[in-house]
Design a protein around this motif. Structure first.
Motif, PDB file in Angstrom:
ATOM      1  N   TYR A 241       0.780  -1.239   0.000  1.00 30.48           N
ATOM      2  CA  TYR A 241       0.000   0.000   0.000  1.00 30.48           C
ATOM      3  C   TYR A 241       0.815   1.294   0.000  1.00 30.48           C
ATOM      4  N   ALA A 242       2.149   1.208   0.026  1.00 31.67           N
ATOM      5  CA  ALA A 242       2.960   2.436   0.063  1.00 31.67           C
ATOM      6  C   ALA A 242       2.719   3.310  -1.163  1.00 31.67           C
ATOM      7  N   HIS A 243       2.360   2.695  -2.283  1.00 27.86           N
ATOM      8  CA  HIS A 243       2.148   3.455  -3.522  1.00 27.86           C
ATOM      9  C   HIS A 243       0.970   4.429  -3.416  1.00 27.86           C
ATOM     10  N   LEU A 244       0.121   4.239  -2.417  1.00 26.22           N
ATOM     11  CA  LEU A 244      -1.053   5.107  -2.268  1.00 26.22           C
ATOM     12  C   LEU A 244      -0.702   6.477  -1.690  1.00 26.22           C
ATOM     13  N   VAL A 245       0.431   6.564  -0.973  1.00 21.13           N
ATOM     14  CA  VAL A 245       0.712   7.795  -0.247  1.00 21.13           C
ATOM     15  C   VAL A 245       2.089   8.406  -0.527  1.00 21.13           C
TER      16      VAL A 245
END
Length: 569
Positions: A151-155
């Motif tokens: 999920y790091a790509h979301l922020v």
């Protein structure tokens, strides 16, 4: 390997089965949890606590895994122990179900772990979820790594460095103070990286191609480096690299943006040019992957220039040069068309793969003369230095003969392949039998068998034995077995002979067991010998089996382990 739940003892090595049963009887197996329908997980106490996962479909075990380092066979003792536990639970459930049916009551359906989790999630608030995730990320580094990978790509802007850092952390957690990763550590790394790769796979499913690609880059680079300081005898580290490569091929085959296509292409070209993976198979994979990504002559030219630097060594088998040729052919086909690619293949027929392709094109076009000439030329070129290729050329000649209904050449090449080919012999045998007149078959077969025995000094007998099996000639098969009495030989052919020759087979078992234990002295060997003694008893040769046991006790009273195993007979 699929294993019927109610007959699993017949599919697992006896030693492993016995050890698993001891674990089960000692209560070292925690009650299996139903993770999803047909999927079970259980903890088994051993040197460490090991996690076993088993999937059951239609009363058959279709998948199983264990976190222990055992790699000497398909099933470890921990998996066997859990199977015993599951079988016991299954029998218990059946009994309960039968009892309840007589009292007109129904057994409550057991919820899976997945169903329980889903039910709980339905009742949690957003704040509850955040608190749980924060706490888990704080306490569990492995969970934190997978959470960030997913999920790091979301922020935050995604970079390869982000994922490299996480892969390095996984490697560091399994290395000793000198930085070396031992066998057990490599297994742990493989499991952790496999979960990481699964995260990349989920990104693919959601069309998050950039994330999947960057994870694959990080895994490939760091795991390639880890091969220099890890015991990868089980292939856990190397296997993760191939999994990452599959991710990159999936990205290349997907409908990605032009920007992402160029980024992946440039990575491949740079990795190859800098020798990032030099010395490993995936060094050339970078060029192969790049050739699948080009869409203009300028990009193709870059790859051609890199291929030009790979020169032939002049040896009969030049892996680098052959690979380079195949990549170039793919590149020409992609950018210049099929006609140009075919011309390139025709100009480089020393490449066996090219020769095969051109022969198949000729056969498809019914240009049998050309196909035969190319196959015959292949036989001349490869007869000394690359004899393994002869099977291909003879198979093509046999195929052409069948297409032309050329009986003479059908018999010629089917016979050559039956005697000499390093592949399944039965199709050639069937072809010969089909094309030889029934009244000539017996005499012809005798000559073929003589040829086999004269030309295959070391492995002729097994082929002759198979011919007797195909012909159901049990008397001749018995003579083959008698000429080489051993437990291995008897194990292979007993099932064909025991019905008609049980006395002869039990006599040979008697001799083979005694000879086997003259040379073999470990408990594993004693267990193998005792297994064959029990087989003699099942055949009805109880007296002969008792004689073997009596002789072994007389000959080797000092072998305590053997005496213990004989008591079990």
């Amino acid at each position: 390997m699929n294993i019927p739940l109610q007959e699993f003892e017949q599919y697992i090595d006896e030693t492993i089965l016995n050890r698993g049963y001891k674990y089960f009887k000692k209560g070292l197996v925690a009650e299996p949890e139903l993770m999803a329908h047909g999927e079970y997980e259980a903890i088994v106490e051993g040197t460490e606590d090991y996690t076993v996962r088993i999937r059951i479909e239609n009363d058959t075990i279709t998948e199983h895994s264990c976190t222990c380092p055992y790699d000497m066979g398909p099933v470890c003792k921990h998996v066997a122990a859990v199977i015993f536990e599951l079988q016991q639970n299954e029998l218990s459930l059946v009994k309960k179900a039968k009892k309840s049916s007589t009292t007109a009551k129904t057994v409550a359906k057991r919820k899976t772990i997945a169903e329980q989790v889903d039910e709980i999630l339905e009742h949690l608030t957003s704040d509850d979820m955040k608190e749980i995730l924060r706490g888990q990320c704080d306490r569990d580094r492995k969970f934190r790594q997978l959470f960030l990978a997913g999920y790091a790509h979301l922020v935050m802007p995604e970079t390869k460095a982000l994922y490299v850092k996480q892969v390095k952390a996984i490697l560091k957690s399994s290395s000793d103070r000198h930085g070396f990763i031992d066998y057990s550590g490599a297994r742990a790394v493989g499991i952790a990286i496999d979960e990481y790769i699964q995260t990349a796979g989920k990104h693919l499913e959601k069309a998050n191609y950039k994330s999947a690609m960057l994870i694959a880059f990080a895994v490939m680079e760091e795991m390639t480096g880890a091969l220099q300081y890890a015991d990868d005898s089980n292939g856990d580290v190397g296997g993760s690299i191939y999994s990452a490569i599959e991710i990159l091929y999936s990205v290349a085959n997907a409908q990605v943006s032009e920007k992402l296509r160029v980024e992946l292409l440039n990575y491949c070209l740079t990795a190859y040019s800098k020798g990032l993976y030099k010395g490993w198979d995936w060094h050339f994979t970078m060029l192969d992957l790049a050739s699948k990504l080009v869409n203009n002559t300028s990009e193709a030219k870059q790859i051609h220039q890199l291929l030009d630097s790979i020169k032939s060594s002049g040896k009969s088998w030049d892996w680098d040069y052959t690979n380079a040729q195949q990549i170039r052919a793919l590149l020409i086909r992609r950018t210049e068309g099929e006609e140009k690619a075919t011309q390139y293949l025709e100009q480089n027929l020393s490449n066996a793969e090219f020769r095969k392709e051109i022969i198949e094109k000729a056969i498809s076009a019914k240009d049998y003369r050309k196909a035969m000439a190319l196959a015959e030329e292949g036989i001349k070129l490869n007869s000394k230095e690359s004899p393994g290729l002869l099977d291909y050329w003879c198979d093509y000649l046999l195929q052409i003969a069948q297409l032309q209904n050329d009986r003479v050449n059908i018999l010629k090449y089917a016979r050559i392949q039956l005697i000499s080919a390093n592949r399944d012999k039965k199709p050639y045998f069937d072809i010969l039998k089909k094309h030889i007149e029934p009244h000539q078959w017996e005499a012809t077969l005798k000559m073929i068998i003589q040829d086999i025995l004269s030309k295959n000094r070391w492995n002729g007998k097994p082929l002759v034995a198979m011919i007797y099996i195909w012909e159901e000639n049990w008397n001749e098969l018995l003579q083959i077995v008698k000429s080489d009495i051993s437990l291995n030989t008897l194990d292979t052919y007993e099932k064909y002979l025991v019905k008609d020759f049980s006395d002869e087979i039990s006599d040979m078992y008697q001799k083979a067991v005694l000879e086997y234990l003259e040379k073999n002295v470990s408990r594993d060997h004693y267990q193998i010998a005792c297994r064959y003694i029990r087989r003699m008893i099942k055949m009805g040769a109880r007296e002969k089996a008792d004689y073997v046991v009596q002789m072994l006790r007389k000959l080797y009273p000092q072998r305590r382990a053997l005496m213990e195993e004989l008591k079990k007979v």
